[in-house]
Structures are given as C-alpha cells and as structure tokens.
Motif scaffolding. Structure first.
Motif, mmCIF file in Angstrom:
data_model
loop_
_atom_site.group_PDB
_atom_site.id
_atom_site.type_symbol
_atom_site.label_atom_id
_atom_site.label_comp_id
_atom_site.label_asym_id
_atom_site.label_seq_id
_atom_site.Cartn_x
_atom_site.Cartn_y
_atom_site.Cartn_z
ATOM 1 N N ASN A 1 0.843 -1.197 0.000
ATOM 2 C CA ASN A 1 0.000 0.000 0.000
ATOM 3 C C ASN A 1 0.881 1.252 0.000
ATOM 4 O O ASN A 1 0.983 1.960 0.997
ATOM 5 N N PRO A 2 1.566 1.555 -1.121
ATOM 6 C CA PRO A 2 2.451 2.738 -1.160
ATOM 7 C C PRO A 2 1.667 4.015 -0.918
ATOM 8 O O PRO A 2 0.609 4.233 -1.512
ATOM 9 N N ALA A 3 2.182 4.869 -0.046
ATOM 10 C CA ALA A 3 1.447 6.067 0.379
ATOM 11 C C ALA A 3 1.167 7.021 -0.779
ATOM 12 O O ALA A 3 0.110 7.649 -0.829
ATOM 13 N N MET A 4 2.120 7.134 -1.726
ATOM 14 C CA MET A 4 1.955 8.093 -2.818
ATOM 15 C C MET A 4 1.176 7.529 -3.995
ATOM 16 O O MET A 4 0.932 8.225 -4.967
ATOM 17 N N GLY A 5 0.786 6.255 -3.917
ATOM 18 C CA GLY A 5 0.015 5.661 -5.005
ATOM 19 C C GLY A 5 -1.392 6.217 -5.048
ATOM 20 O O GLY A 5 -1.970 6.580 -4.022
ATOM 21 N N ASP A 6 -1.973 6.284 -6.242
ATOM 22 C CA ASP A 6 -3.341 6.762 -6.366
ATOM 23 C C ASP A 6 -4.294 5.718 -5.798
ATOM 24 O O ASP A 6 -4.173 4.523 -6.065
ATOM 25 N N ARG A 7 -5.275 6.173 -5.022
ATOM 26 C CA ARG A 7 -6.158 5.230 -4.331
ATOM 27 C C ARG A 7 -6.999 4.410 -5.306
ATOM 28 O O ARG A 7 -7.261 3.220 -5.048
ATOM 29 N N ASP A 8 -7.393 5.009 -6.425
ATOM 30 C CA ASP A 8 -8.223 4.265 -7.375
ATOM 31 C C ASP A 8 -7.402 3.262 -8.172
ATOM 32 O O ASP A 8 -7.872 2.158 -8.464
ATOM 33 N N LEU A 9 -6.174 3.637 -8.524
ATOM 34 C CA LEU A 9 -5.320 2.676 -9.232
ATOM 35 C C LEU A 9 -4.938 1.520 -8.314
ATOM 36 O O LEU A 9 -4.814 0.373 -8.762
ATOM 37 N N LYS A 10 -4.750 1.802 -7.038
ATOM 38 C CA LYS A 10 -4.442 0.713 -6.107
ATOM 39 C C LYS A 10 -5.628 -0.242 -5.995
ATOM 40 O O LYS A 10 -5.447 -1.465 -5.950
ATOM 41 N N LYS A 11 -6.854 0.280 -5.966
ATOM 42 C CA LYS A 11 -8.035 -0.591 -5.947
ATOM 43 C C LYS A 11 -8.108 -1.428 -7.216
ATOM 44 O O LYS A 11 -8.434 -2.625 -7.185
ATOM 45 N N LEU A 12 -7.793 -0.795 -8.348
ATOM 46 C CA LEU A 12 -7.872 -1.491 -9.640
ATOM 47 C C LEU A 12 -6.948 -2.702 -9.659
ATOM 48 O O LEU A 12 -7.345 -3.793 -10.109
ATOM 49 N N PHE A 13 -5.719 -2.547 -9.167
ATOM 50 C CA PHE A 13 -4.749 -3.634 -9.263
ATOM 51 C C PHE A 13 -4.833 -4.615 -8.097
ATOM 52 O O PHE A 13 -4.278 -5.707 -8.182
ATOM 53 N N ARG A 14 -5.494 -4.251 -7.018
ATOM 54 C CA ARG A 14 -5.746 -5.257 -5.977
ATOM 55 C C ARG A 14 -6.813 -6.236 -6.442
ATOM 56 O O ARG A 14 -6.824 -7.386 -6.022
ATOM 57 N N GLY A 15 -7.728 -5.756 -7.262
ATOM 58 C CA GLY A 15 -8.753 -6.631 -7.809
ATOM 59 C C GLY A 15 -10.082 -6.490 -7.101
ATOM 60 O O GLY A 15 -10.171 -5.995 -5.965
ATOM 61 N N HIS A 16 -11.121 -6.956 -7.784
ATOM 62 C CA HIS A 16 -12.467 -6.828 -7.253
ATOM 63 C C HIS A 16 -12.667 -7.638 -5.982
ATOM 64 O O HIS A 16 -13.441 -7.279 -5.106
ATOM 65 N N SER A 17 -11.946 -8.740 -5.860
ATOM 66 C CA SER A 17 -12.141 -9.613 -4.699
ATOM 67 C C SER A 17 -11.640 -8.977 -3.407
ATOM 68 O O SER A 17 -11.950 -9.479 -2.327
ATOM 69 N N ALA A 18 -10.874 -7.895 -3.492
ATOM 70 C CA ALA A 18 -10.383 -7.210 -2.297
ATOM 71 C C ALA A 18 -11.215 -5.968 -1.986
ATOM 72 O O ALA A 18 -10.832 -5.182 -1.118
#
Length: 1002
Positions: free
Chosen positions: A174-191
């Motif tokens: 969970n990198p602090a400077m990462g965009d929150r929506d892009l992080k959701k996208l790459f974690r996947g729907h199951s998360a």
C-alpha cells in the motif's frame, strides 16, 4: 409446530438413549464390574439431550417473526390470530438480510458490528509473517465475504466500507503516494467489499431470473431493485437502456430479462462485464484527478527513468512510446511480453534505488535523524520577468523609501518602458548566472522604536532590543522580487506547496481572514494557543531557506540569485537621522524588507508543519509569517503541539518569545482548570489574548479597551501632524488618510465599533484637508471618500476578510450566529451602510447591489472590487439620505427633498470637486462662513447665484433646472461635462467673492 417437534423428538431420543445405556451398564456389570462407574456417563449425556431440545424450542420461539411492510396493519391483523406482539417486526432478518423491501433501512448497529468484525480480521491478516501479496489474499478471502454479504435492501456507500477497505489494503502492498483508485484497480475486485456487495445483489437477481425463466421481480425504484440500480449506474457507471437491461461503457450488456436475446449470458459473462465496468470507472476517476496527481501533470519521474544521462538503464532498453507505459509502466498490447516485463522491472528498480538513496536534511542542518526527505521535486522552468511586469510593479512603489543606491519609489515610477526593458535583460542574465550585482546587496537598516520602550535619560539612547530593524534593499531589487512573485509560473509553483495553514506571504489572504478561522474554532469550545518568535528574520538561515527552495523545485538560477543577495548583505545602520559609515556584513539573516523573505519564512516553517500534521487531525493550525496559532478540542493535545513546536524551533535555530505565549478558552474558568492540569503557566492563560493585533472574544465581544483607546489617540495625533504640513489641503488629506486610517481601522473584528469611538480621529483627518464649517458633516464625508473614514474602513475590512475566507475555502466563512465577528459584520452592513439581510450570508443594497458570502450561490462569483464597490455605494447613499433627513437644521436639505441618490451623478461631482477648496465647500452646502451666515441670514443662496441683477454671472450660462445642481452645484447626468464644470466653477467663484468681501476664511 417447531417448538413441539423440538421437545417431542429430543425427549424421544433422550428416552431411547437412556434405555440403551441401561442395557450397556447391565452388560458391563457382568463382564467388567470394575468399569461400571465409568458407564454412567452415557446415561447422563442421554438425559442432557432432553434439555437441549427444550433450549432449542425456546430459541426457535425467540426467533419467530411475523412481518408486513405496513407495521400498523401487521399489529392489527396478527393480533386477531393470536401472534405474540413481540414476534411482530418492522424489519426482520432472513438468512442474515434485514428485510425492508420498500423503504430501505438505516445503517444499523448490527451492520456496523459486522463491518467492525471484518475490519478486525483484516488487521489480524496484516500481522501475518507472510509476503504482502499472500497477506492481501488472506485478508480479502476472510474479510470481504463477511463485510459484503446481505446489502440487499439498502444501497451501501463508499464511506461505510472505507475502514474495511483501508485495512485490507494495508494487509498488502500500500504505497502512500500511489493513487487510491489505481491501487483498488490492481488489488482486484475480490479485495473490495464495496464492489462485491453490489455484485452479490446482481448475481442473485440473475440466478433468480435464470431459474424461474421470468423477470427477477417488479421494476420499482425502492428496496432491492434500487440497490441493484445504484450499483450498476452510480458505482460502476452502466447506462440503463430499459427495465432490467444495462450497457457498460465498454459495450458489454447486462440483461436480466429472460425473454431478451441477450439473456443467454453465463454468470461468468455477467461478472466479467461488471468487473470491467468497475475497472474503467476507477481508471477514469484517476484521470479526472488532475489537480492532485503529479503523474497527470508531467512530473520529473520520466526524466529520472528514461532521460537521465547518469542513469544505469540497460542500453538495449528503448523508452516506450506509449504514455501510460512510459509514465506508469503499464503493459502495452503492441509490445511483447518480454519487453513489457523489462520496462516495468526497470522502473521498479529505479524506484527502489531512489528510496534507498533518500537523503536526510540533517546532514547539513542538524534537524534531527527522524526527518528524512524521500522525494525531490522536479526543477521548474520559469518564464523570464518581462519589462511590462517590472513596470507594473514599479507603479506600486510610489512613496516607497530609497535604499543606499538613492533610487526612491517615486523615481522608479517615472522610468520609461525602454529603461525597464534594459533592467529586464539584466535580471534575465542574473537568473541565468545565479548572481546579482554587488550594489543590489547594499541596504540600509532603519531602526523604529517599539511602543512602550523607555529612552535612557542620560543621553537619550535606546537599547537595540527596544527597536524594530527594517532592512531597505534597492528599489530595483524590490521591483524585481515582487514581479517575480506575481509571475504566473512562480504563482503556480507557490500554490503547489503552500498548505492552507500558511496564511502569510500569499495573495488574497489577509490577517483578519486568518483570525476568523481561529474565532470559529473558539466558538466551537476549542482551546487556542498563540506563539511568537523573537527576531525571527534575524535567526532564520538564508542557506536553509534556499535548500528548501531547491527541494520544492525552484529553478537553480533564481534560488542562487536570491541567495547571492542574502549572503552578501552590507547594511548601513541608521537611527534618528544618523548613519554608521561602516556597513555591517550580514550573511545569516533574512532582510525583513525583501518580498521573498516572507516566502523564505513560510518554507522554513513548512518543515515543522509537515511533521505536526501527522498528529491529530482535529487540530486547526494557522501560520502568519512568524506568528503561530492552533486550536484543539483537547487541552493535552494542544499542549503537546506546543512542546513539538518548541522542539522544532530549537532545531531550526529560532527563539520563542515566551513572554507573548498565550493560552485561551472562551470559558476562562475552564481554561484555568484544564490548562493547569497539563502544565500551562497561570500567567500565560488569558481571557482575551491578542492575535495579529486582534483581541479574541468570539462569543460576547469585549469592551472598549485601553489598548484600543491608545491606538485611536495615536492615530489622531498623526492626523494632527499631517494638518501642519506645508502642502495643499487635498494632498494633506491624502497623507493623513494613508497614515491614519489603516492604523485606526484595523482589528475591530470581535466588537462592532460606534461612530463616537472614531469621532476624534475622523475630525482630525477632516481638519487635515478642506473642512468648511458650514458644510454638512455627511456630505463632507461623502466627498472626502471612504478611504478617509476609519469608521467605514473598520467594517469594510471585516467584510473583505470574510469574503476572502469564503473564496479561498469554497465554503461559508463561518457559522451564522448573532455574536462575535458575525455580529460585527451584520452591524456594519445593516446599521452602518443600510443593507437588507435577505438570507444568512446574503444582503442587498438599496441600489440593487448584492453582497453574497455563500460560495454555493450564483451571485458569489463577484470580484473583491465588486464587493467593495457595492459597500462603498451603499455607504454613500446612507450619507446622502442622512443629509436629506436633516430638514430641521439645513435649508439646502429642505429644498432638495425631491432628489434621490444617483451613483453616476455622485461620481461625476467627485471628479469635478478634485482639489479645489471652494468647489468642495459649494457641493457640501458651505456657501458662506458662519460669520457671513449671520450677516446674510434670510438671504437666498440661489438668488445670490442665479437671480441677482448685480451679479457678474456670464450671460451665456443658463441657470440649472435640476434642484441639486441649482442649490449645491452637483453635476447632472443630463448635461455635458463642460456645462457641469461651468456651473460649479461659477458657484465656487460666488462663494469665494462672498468670503473675500466679508474678510472671513471659510
């Protein structure tokens, strides 16, 4: 029936078990007598079965529920057939879903508990000694099904799942400077429990339609159908084509109508379409975040990865042409898998090395080992300051003092554009080289005695600590500094890092609007503390400020140019008209008169601000140059803030002025009690401390204090001095207004001043200019202008402070209440200038102008000039009507009762009056002196001017038909400027001759 069945069958089983156990005991007594006692256990357990049956019967009875969506009807009808009242429910639970098909239900305690349990599971997964990806899968598998299930009758919001999703994210990478929506996208729907909650409703509806081969239900905008539509349309952005049919923006179809051709989709196809729609929504939300994301503004990351000559990038790896791949490393469909992997692997290696090579500022400045800067901003490229920009700023230097080089503000104002083009070329070279001519570093340091400091009686000397040093650099340097600050590239750079808490040194932010923020906090029962530095500019390191400038991305040339002046200052010390001929070399202090010094102070205090902002979010912080204040609901929190500030001050080499340290709460008794518990010295606890020259009293106001009386007395003294200047009356008036009004009008935020408070000051200002004794006092105020009225300007400052706060925060300036600064504002607008309150934060003037402080209103997009214009015109109209109402004392007001205030007419007349004393006397009703008035009592002024046969009036000048023009010489909008001027000039000449014949000066 269920209760009976539970009891009957449980006891039948218990009886059978007891019988068979008895047979076993008998056999055991014959075969193994020593084991008989152990054989009793089966008999006991068989008997317990009956107890279990009774318990289950009672529990089933407790869960028994009767329901109808009309709760009143359910109570009536079920009571007729013998249902217990406690079993009748308005929202029963079925299979973990609370039924509320029509109206939905609120976010219940049971659902909160469910999310809290899921949150706890996700946090436990974070502590597992496993790789981040494995921890994420475990957290998602354990927490998401629990959190996402059962949201059928209520469309959940993203805020409901915020804590759970954050805990799941923290379990993985969970990198602090990462965009929150892009992080959701790459974690996947199951998360994502938020997505899965809606997905479960959709799949339930699809399975029901598939199984029954009919529509899944009746199409209505309530209950579970509303939840389904909210998920598809608002959350993942589908388009409703018809009832039970949607299309995604990628062309996918979601159809729940079995009679449709598209209904033969598999569950996998439906799930795939929704997942892709969700990913597209997240991607587009990231794209829309251009104001907050560097990766959408083109930062220096690409240069570091692909263009840096010192890079260790493999020579065979070509830079991608695709924007997403070059900036974020996303795989390209036009490239091979090996190339995509090599690009992303290389970018990950660059990031890793940057993090490993993060440099601490402590190496140079000893700020402590815990303060480490991990990211260096891209060096900006600023456009050069043009000759036009320099000339524009030079015009604002009128009246400014000269430095050692002799160029005064009035002289630089007169420079031609050709001269500024030469200076622009010089400063362009200075920025390129990072050096300034030696003469620009020469300065004079004037010393202004502080108030209340005593002079030594023996020789009239004053201690250096009792004086305020002001460094006056070259006027040319000041012009360039201000022009550079107002350049569009520089302004954009400043706004990129200036936090909202930093109020000093930025445009459209004044001291009063900053104080309003703390007054609102005080009204919310927060504790407030104010800290001050001693000689802050003297102890601030120019080198430290320059290093932070570089870290924030300032161009190296501009940074070195400023530093070259600051580190080579040669100050000529001056006091009481005398100068030390040996200049003092100064390298370690900021010049207080430099426009960039305010920015330097802001960047130095940015370091502690970034550190303190990691603390409680409930703390409001305000920085205004070197003054600091903050508010908190908790006394211990804000005392901890104070300790951290003092620690940072010592690390930065700044000295706290503990004598000015003040702690405050609107309840003085509570302040004494609570602050004593956390160690605040009693002498620092104040009932009305001063912040930026404003005494805080947010609720009840405060009386007219000795400090305020002294301020007004000093202002009156300055105005009286201006009266004795050997200058024309109009010039004396401008000087008195410029020197007196800002001092007298500032700081009336917590107390609505009265006209009597300012009477002495306004009278002294009036006497500095033309002040005919027989002129009406309100008309004289009208034609002197708003800038000569401290009473008006005091209220105007409160209004503009509130407007700037609303403009900057894009929210209401405060809570609407009839106390404190809001009361002061309403008193000014309604009682002083006669506005009408239409709604909270909205007023109209009697001329039709609108003053609106609600940013959500259509009328708010006024400029500050429009707001000021409306208030000034309302004030002039009020003065005009007060004159008209004075019919018992003034002949001219009785004769002009039919006249109405006209903005254009007033403006034309003010221009005609200009600097002529006799014209001013005519338009204000002072046609004669008091002595002459007694001599000509009963005579008609209009007769003297327009009808007297002995008059020397030009024959071609016809008498005006307009009442105001005929009586007072006011310009008429229906006449030409030449005629208006001729009328007023003639009336002024009559006034002058009348006075000369009486030998009296008006």
């Amino acid at each position: 029936m269920g209760v009976t069945s539970a009891i009957v069958f449980a006891n039948m089983g218990a009886a059978y078990g007891t019988a068979m156990s008895g047979v076993g005991i008998s056999s055991m007594g014959v075969m193994r007598p020593d084991m008989v006692m152990r054989s009793i256990i089966p008999v006991v357990m068989a008997g317990v079965l009956g107890i279990y049956g009774l318990i289950m019967a009672v529990e089933n009875e407790a869960k028994e529920k009767y329901y109808h969506q009309n709760y009143a009807l359910a109570l009536e009808e079920f009571a007729k057939v013998g249902a217990p009242p406690k079993t009748i429910s308005g929202a029963p639970a079925l299979l973990g879903v609370e039924l509320a098909p029509e109206t939905g239900h609120p976010f219940t305690d049971k659902e909160k508990k469910k999310l809290d349990q899921a949150l706890l599971v996700a946090r436990k997964a974070r502590s597992l000694p496993l790789p981040a990806s494995r921890r994420l899968r475990i957290a998602a598998a354990k927490a998401v099904p629990k959190a996402a299930y059962g949201w059928l009758c209520e469309a959940p919001t993203e805020q409901m799942f915020a804590k759970v999703e954050d805990a799941i994210a923290r379990a993985g990478s969970n990198p602090a400077m990462g965009d929150r929506d892009l992080k959701k996208l790459f974690r996947g729907h199951s998360a994502s429990p938020y997505f899965m909650a809606g997905q479960q409703v959709l799949m339930a509806a699809w399975r029901r339609a598939k199984r029954s081969k009919s529509l899944p239900g009746i199409w209505r905008d309530v209950g579970w159908v509303h939840t389904l539509c909210t998920f598809l349309q608002k959350i993942i952005g589908c388009l409703e084509v018809a009832a039970w049919r949607w299309t995604t923006r990628l062309g996918g179809i979601i159809d729940l109508d079995p009679s449709s051709e598209d209904s033969n989709q598999t569950s996998g196809a439906v799930g795939h379409n929704t997942r892709e729609a969700s990913r597209q929504t997240l991607f587009e939300r990231w794209l829309a975040r251009t104001d907050a994301r560097i990766d959408m503004r083109g930062a220096d990351w690409e240069h570091m990865v692909w263009k840096c000559e010192a890079s260790w990038k493999p020579s065979e790896l070509a830079a991608p042409t695709d924007l997403l791949q070059r900036r974020l490393g996303w795989a390209s469909t036009a490239r091979t898998r090996a190339y995509n992997f090599a690009v992303l692997d290389w970018m990950a290696e660059v990031r890793q090395r940057i993090l490993e090579e993060s440099f601490p500022l402590t190496l140079a400045f000893d700020l402590g080992p815990d303060f480490v800067v991990t990211v260096v901003r891209k060096q900006q490229k600023w456009a050069h300051v043009s000759a036009t920009e320099l000339a524009k700023e030079a015009k604002k230097q009128a009246g400014a003092a000269a430095s050692v080089d002799g160029w005064s503000g009035d002289e630089v104002v007169s420079f031609s554009i050709e001269m500024w083009e030469a200076f622009a070329a010089m400063f362009r070279d200075c920025e390129r080289l990072g050096l300034a001519p030696e003469d620009l570093a020469n300065a004079r340091q004037a010393h202004i005695p502080k108030e209340g400091k005593d002079v030594r009686e023996t020789d009239g000397a004053l201690h250096a600590a009792a004086m305020r040093p002001i460094t006056v650099l070259s006027a040319l340097w000041r012009v360039w500094g201000r022009a550079r600050l107002r350049n569009s590239d520089t302004a954009e750079w400043l706004e990129s890092w200036l936090r909202p808490e930093i109020c000093g040194g930025r445009r459209n932010v004044d001291a009063l609007s900053s104080v309003i923020q703390l007054l609102e906090a005080a009204c919310d029962n927060k504790f407030i503390v104010t800290f001050y530095y001693s000689l802050a500019f003297d102890f601030t390191s120019p080198k430290l400020a320059a290093e932070i400038f570089e870290w924030l991305g300032m161009p190296i040339g501009a940074e070195n140019l400023i530093l070259s002046v600051w580190e080579s200052q040669r100050r000529v010390l001056q006091y009481a008209g005398e100068a030390n001929t040996n200049p003092e070399e100064v390298k370690t202090s900021l010049p207080q008169g430099d426009p960039w010094s305010l920015i330097a102070m802001a960047v130095v205090l940015l370091l502690p601000l970034l550190d303190l902002r990691r603390g409680p979010e409930t703390t409001d912080i305000m920085l205004y140059v070197d003054d600091r204040a903050w508010a908190s609901t908790n006394a211990s929190d804000y005392m901890n803030f104070g300790r951290k500030w003092k620690d940072w001050s010592s690390r930065l080499g700044l000295k706290e002025n503990e004598a000015k340290e003040k702690y405050y709460h609107q309840s003085y008794a509570l302040a004494l009690e609570e602050l004593a518990k956390v160690g605040a010295p009693p002498k620092t606890i104040s009932g009305a401390p001063a912040l930026l020259g404003v005494e805080l009293a947010p609720e009840t106001g405060h009386p007219f204090t000795d400090k305020e009386k002294k301020k007004l007395d000093q202002a009156a003294l300055v105005a009286r001095k201006a009266r004795s200047l050997p200058l024309p009356a109009s010039r004396r008036l401008r000087i008195a207004a410029a020197k007196v009004v800002p001092k007298a009008a500032y700081g009336w935020l917590c107390e609505a001043p009265t006209e009597q408070m300012f009477a002495k000051v306004e009278d002294a200002i009036a006497r500095a200019g033309s002040n005919p004794a027989m002129g009406d006092r309100d008309l004289k105020k009208l034609f002197r202008g708003h800038s000569a009225s401290p009473y008006f300007m005091a209220g105007q400052q409160v209004l503009m402070a509130a407007w700037r706060k609303a403009k900057r925060s894009k929210a209401l300036p405060g809570i609407w209440r009839d106390v404190g600064w809001v009361h002061t504002l309403c008193t000014f607008l309604q009682k002083i200038i006669g506005c009408l309150e239409v709604a909270a934060w909205r007023w109209t003037t009697r001329l039709g102008g609108v003053i609106d402080l609600d940013p959500s209103s259509e009328d708010f997009d006024q400029t500050s000039g429009a707001v000021g214009h409306n208030t000034r015109e309302a004030w002039r109209q009020t003065l005009f009507e007060r004159w008209l109402a004075r019919t018992d004392a003034r002949t001219d007001s009785r004769q002009c009762q039919a006249s109405a205030y006209n903005e254009q007419r007033c403006t034309l007349t003010r221009k005609l009056v200009a600097s002529d004393t006799h014209r001013f006397a005519v338009v204000t009703g002072a046609s004669v002196s008091p002595q002459k008035f007694e001599e000509v009592r009963g005579a008609d002024w209009e007769h003297m001017v327009w009808k007297c046969e002995a008059s020397w009036k030009p024959s071609e000048l016809a008498a005006p038909t307009d009442l105001l023009q005929r009586r007072l010489g006011w310009a008429s909008t229906a006449r030409t400027r030449a005629y208006n001027f001729a009328v007023l000039d003639w009336m002024a000449e009559v006034c002058q001759r009348t006075l000369e014949e009486s030998g009296v000066v008006n």
